[in-house]
Design a protein around this motif. Structure first.
Motif, PDB file in Angstrom:
ATOM      1  N   SER A  20     -37.414 -44.326  44.058  1.00  0.00           N
ATOM      2  CA  SER A  20     -38.806 -44.260  43.598  1.00  0.00           C
ATOM      3  C   SER A  20     -39.018 -43.152  42.571  1.00  0.00           C
ATOM      4  O   SER A  20     -39.896 -43.254  41.711  1.00  0.00           O
ATOM      5  CB  SER A  20     -39.756 -44.076  44.782  1.00  0.00           C
ATOM      6  N   ASP A  21     -38.208 -42.107  42.638  1.00  0.00           N
ATOM      7  CA  ASP A  21     -38.329 -41.007  41.684  1.00  0.00           C
ATOM      8  C   ASP A  21     -37.566 -41.280  40.379  1.00  0.00           C
ATOM      9  O   ASP A  21     -37.604 -40.471  39.454  1.00  0.00           O
ATOM     10  CB  ASP A  21     -37.871 -39.693  42.303  1.00  0.00           C
ATOM     11  N   ALA A  22     -36.891 -42.424  40.296  1.00  0.00           N
ATOM     12  CA  ALA A  22     -36.121 -42.788  39.096  1.00  0.00           C
ATOM     13  C   ALA A  22     -36.897 -43.751  38.203  1.00  0.00           C
ATOM     14  O   ALA A  22     -36.321 -44.459  37.386  1.00  0.00           O
ATOM     15  CB  ALA A  22     -34.783 -43.400  39.500  1.00  0.00           C
ATOM     16  N   VAL A  23     -38.197 -43.767  38.356  1.00  0.00           N
ATOM     17  CA  VAL A  23     -39.085 -44.605  37.541  1.00  0.00           C
ATOM     18  C   VAL A  23     -40.026 -43.669  36.804  1.00  0.00           C
ATOM     19  O   VAL A  23     -40.730 -42.875  37.419  1.00  0.00           O
ATOM     20  CB  VAL A  23     -39.886 -45.591  38.425  1.00  0.00           C
ATOM     21  N   LYS A  24     -40.027 -43.774  35.480  1.00  0.00           N
ATOM     22  CA  LYS A  24     -40.841 -42.858  34.675  1.00  0.00           C
ATOM     23  C   LYS A  24     -41.541 -43.610  33.549  1.00  0.00           C
ATOM     24  O   LYS A  24     -41.063 -44.649  33.083  1.00  0.00           O
ATOM     25  CB  LYS A  24     -39.969 -41.766  34.025  1.00  0.00           C
ATOM     26  N   LEU A  36     -41.194 -53.618  40.626  1.00  0.00           N
ATOM     27  CA  LEU A  36     -39.768 -53.911  40.464  1.00  0.00           C
ATOM     28  C   LEU A  36     -39.065 -54.231  41.779  1.00  0.00           C
ATOM     29  O   LEU A  36     -38.133 -55.028  41.803  1.00  0.00           O
ATOM     30  CB  LEU A  36     -39.056 -52.726  39.792  1.00  0.00           C
ATOM     31  N   THR A  37     -39.486 -53.623  42.856  1.00  0.00           N
ATOM     32  CA  THR A  37     -38.726 -53.740  44.109  1.00  0.00           C
ATOM     33  C   THR A  37     -39.309 -54.733  45.106  1.00  0.00           C
ATOM     34  O   THR A  37     -38.711 -54.957  46.148  1.00  0.00           O
ATOM     35  CB  THR A  37     -38.580 -52.362  44.785  1.00  0.00           C
ATOM     36  N   PRO A  94     -45.960 -44.566  37.913  1.00  0.00           N
ATOM     37  CA  PRO A  94     -44.577 -44.800  38.337  1.00  0.00           C
ATOM     38  C   PRO A  94     -44.445 -45.457  39.713  1.00  0.00           C
ATOM     39  O   PRO A  94     -43.571 -46.301  39.919  1.00  0.00           O
ATOM     40  CB  PRO A  94     -43.955 -43.399  38.316  1.00  0.00           C
ATOM     41  N   ALA A  95     -45.316 -45.104  40.658  1.00  0.00           N
ATOM     42  CA  ALA A  95     -45.242 -45.712  41.994  1.00  0.00           C
ATOM     43  C   ALA A  95     -45.551 -47.204  41.922  1.00  0.00           C
ATOM     44  O   ALA A  95     -44.896 -48.018  42.583  1.00  0.00           O
ATOM     45  CB  ALA A  95     -46.202 -45.011  42.951  1.00  0.00           C
ATOM     46  N   ALA A  96     -46.524 -47.578  41.099  1.00  0.00           N
ATOM     47  CA  ALA A  96     -46.855 -48.998  40.929  1.00  0.00           C
ATOM     48  C   ALA A  96     -45.713 -49.734  40.238  1.00  0.00           C
ATOM     49  O   ALA A  96     -45.371 -50.857  40.623  1.00  0.00           O
ATOM     50  CB  ALA A  96     -48.151 -49.143  40.130  1.00  0.00           C
ATOM     51  N   LEU A  97     -45.113 -49.103  39.238  1.00  0.00           N
ATOM     52  CA  LEU A  97     -43.980 -49.718  38.541  1.00  0.00           C
ATOM     53  C   LEU A  97     -42.817 -49.945  39.507  1.00  0.00           C
ATOM     54  O   LEU A  97     -42.190 -51.011  39.503  1.00  0.00           O
ATOM     55  CB  LEU A  97     -43.533 -48.848  37.368  1.00  0.00           C
ATOM     56  N   LEU A 129     -45.552 -54.880  34.550  1.00  0.00           N
ATOM     57  CA  LEU A 129     -44.972 -53.584  34.188  1.00  0.00           C
ATOM     58  C   LEU A 129     -45.685 -52.993  32.976  1.00  0.00           C
ATOM     59  O   LEU A 129     -45.955 -51.792  32.919  1.00  0.00           O
ATOM     60  CB  LEU A 129     -43.470 -53.724  33.901  1.00  0.00           C
ATOM     61  N   ARG A 130     -45.983 -53.839  32.016  1.00  0.00           N
ATOM     62  CA  ARG A 130     -46.638 -53.358  30.787  1.00  0.00           C
ATOM     63  C   ARG A 130     -48.096 -52.985  31.009  1.00  0.00           C
ATOM     64  O   ARG A 130     -48.672 -52.249  30.210  1.00  0.00           O
ATOM     65  CB  ARG A 130     -46.505 -54.414  29.695  1.00  0.00           C
ATOM     66  N   SER A 131     -48.710 -53.473  32.066  1.00  0.00           N
ATOM     67  CA  SER A 131     -50.121 -53.176  32.298  1.00  0.00           C
ATOM     68  C   SER A 131     -50.321 -52.006  33.264  1.00  0.00           C
ATOM     69  O   SER A 131     -51.455 -51.687  33.616  1.00  0.00           O
ATOM     70  CB  SER A 131     -50.844 -54.423  32.818  1.00  0.00           C
ATOM     71  N   ASN A 132     -49.234 -51.361  33.669  1.00  0.00           N
ATOM     72  CA  ASN A 132     -49.320 -50.223  34.586  1.00  0.00           C
ATOM     73  C   ASN A 132     -48.657 -48.994  33.987  1.00  0.00           C
ATOM     74  O   ASN A 132     -47.649 -49.112  33.295  1.00  0.00           O
ATOM     75  CB  ASN A 132     -48.613 -50.561  35.907  1.00  0.00           C
ATOM     76  N   THR A 133     -49.226 -47.838  34.306  1.00  0.00           N
ATOM     77  CA  THR A 133     -48.629 -46.580  33.856  1.00  0.00           C
ATOM     78  C   THR A 133     -48.297 -45.654  35.018  1.00  0.00           C
ATOM     79  O   THR A 133     -47.791 -44.553  34.803  1.00  0.00           O
ATOM     80  CB  THR A 133     -49.561 -45.830  32.880  1.00  0.00           C
TER      81      THR A 133
END
Length: 154
Positions: free
Chosen positions: A9-13, A145-146, A138-141, A132-136
């Motif tokens: 989760s911390d590898a999403v920026k 993805l998962t 990182p937790a939501a991204l 993905l493009r509509s969110n900024t």
């Protein structure tokens, strides 16, 4: 294999501005070091070496850079969403704003290929990319993805 096992989760920026592909590789290396203990310089060098074989921009604003590292103990992922797309030498000549990098052990063989196929399949889904493009956040991204049917590997 599931993306939740590859992507911490911390590898999403979210990156606001990147000047070049090389700068993005540095960002990916920094995150891989912080999240997984990989040496940044080795990660960047491996990504650059792989990229010299041919661009990893797969089209539709997506890039899947990947590398094998002797110091990596299992396949790991880093995801970046760019607010301003950059040229990645993609097959369709479109700039990239979604980057999912994979780092794998040198001897990972089929596991590396399965992970690459899983990520590719996930990011070929237009609905996933739109979310993905509509969110900024990182937790939501990470959640996008998962979670969902695309995360199941064949």
């Amino acid at each position: 294999m599931e993306l939740s096992g590859l992507l911490g989760s911390d590898a999403v920026k979210v990156i606001h501005a990147a000047s070049s592909k090389k700068r993005l590789f540095q960002d990916l290396g920094d995150i891989a070091q912080d999240c997984y203990g990989l040496k940044c310089s080795q990660a960047v060098e491996a990504l650059m070496e792989r990229e010299s074989l041919g661009p990893t921009g797969v089209g539709h604003g997506v890039a899947l850079p990947h590398a094998r590292l002797g110091v990596c103990d299992q396949v790991r992922g880093v995801f970046l969403r760019l607010e301003r797309p950059v040229d990645f030498g993609s097959v369709d000549r479109q700039p990239v704003d979604l980057i999912f990098a994979l780092f794998a052990p040198e001897d990972s063989g089929v596991e590396h290929l399965k992970a690459l196929a899983l990520v590719s399949r996930t990011l070929r889904d237009k609905a996933v990319c739109a979310k993905l493009r509509s969110n900024t956040d990182p937790a939501a991204l990470h959640a996008i993805l998962t979670e969902g049917p695309a995360t199941q590997a064949a």
